[in-house]
Design an enzyme around this catalytic site. Sequence first.
Site, PDB file in Angstrom:
ATOM      1  N   GLU A 279      -4.329  -9.606   3.396  1.00 28.33           N
ATOM      2  CA  GLU A 279      -5.006  -9.712   4.883  1.00 28.33           C
ATOM      3  C   GLU A 279      -5.956  -9.841   4.817  1.00 28.33           C
ATOM      4  O   GLU A 279      -6.154 -10.930   5.670  1.00 28.33           O
ATOM      5  CB  GLU A 279      -5.178  -8.179   4.964  1.00 28.33           C
ATOM      6  CG  GLU A 279      -4.811  -7.202   5.122  1.00 28.33           C
ATOM      7  CD  GLU A 279      -3.942  -6.619   3.839  1.00 28.33           C
ATOM      8  OE1 GLU A 279      -2.649  -6.526   4.037  1.00 28.33           O
ATOM      9  OE2 GLU A 279      -3.136  -7.449   3.101  1.00 28.33           O
TER      10      GLU A 279
ATOM     11  N   GLU B 201       0.896  -1.339   0.545  1.00 28.60           N
ATOM     12  CA  GLU B 201      -0.050   0.136  -0.257  1.00 28.60           C
ATOM     13  C   GLU B 201       0.891   0.892  -0.092  1.00 28.60           C
ATOM     14  O   GLU B 201       0.552   2.417  -0.707  1.00 28.60           O
ATOM     15  CB  GLU B 201      -0.927  -0.120   1.260  1.00 28.60           C
ATOM     16  CG  GLU B 201      -2.165  -1.263   1.282  1.00 28.60           C
ATOM     17  CD  GLU B 201      -3.335  -0.802   2.199  1.00 28.60           C
ATOM     18  OE1 GLU B 201      -4.260  -1.435   2.051  1.00 28.60           O
ATOM     19  OE2 GLU B 201      -2.735  -1.149   3.149  1.00 28.60           O
TER      20      GLU B 201
END
Length: 267
Positions: A135, A115
């Site tokens: 995730e 990210e």
Amino acid sequence: MPNTQGLIETQEFGAVLEIRMVKPKVNAICRRLSHAIFTAATYLQQTPHLNVGILTAPGDRAFSAGWDFNEVAAYAGDEAGETVPGGFGGITSLWSLDKPLIAAVNGPAVGGGFELALACDIILMADHAYFQLPEMRRGILPDAGGLQRLPKRIPYNVALEMIYSGRPMLADEALRWGLANTVCARAELDDQARRLAAQVAEGAPLALQAFKQVMRAIDGMPITEAMRISRSPDDGLATYRAMQKSEDAIEGPRAFLEKRPPQWRGR
């Protein structure tokens, strides 16, 4: 350069600021590292002689392994660290950063590390590096930019498959989808990033920042609407309007006609 708690190192190369994450062992993202990256990015934005930033890390073990799970308890109830200036990692929601930022991904960029790279404007990768969003297997979502940005950078179905499965994307696949601009040997990465950053930094300072403002403003607009860029004072395009009336907007064409390098003044 403000204090960054020893978690990052910075070095200036002319108009380029290189920001290196140096948190042992794999640059796991905690609040302190997020604050340090935010501090460096703010310094980049507020320092007139700097035009471009590079975000990277030394060695080849990791760009960043993502969220520091030692801080899971501290983050509980915070919605992915939104209380940290600039959002998770210090730059994922730093909308005031109008100067371009290049990610030189020296090793695996996993979860929040990916990210961070997605929050940058251009991505260069070492050939052994990879991206991954695991995730889903941790009971959470990559909502600090992964699920928001990735489907806009690569084909939608590929992004969803990557997020659902948690499988890694190797450097050659990232290059094939256009997510990475360049893939090279680790030994060549730093020089390639610095050369590209120096080339970008030759642009007019106001134009560099106005470009990023405009791209952010027109994201998702139909092209007919995007062609009618607003001039209202609250449209978030103050630098774009300043660029149009700037001395540099006159200097650029003049230097071209006079066959000389432009002398930018940033105003």
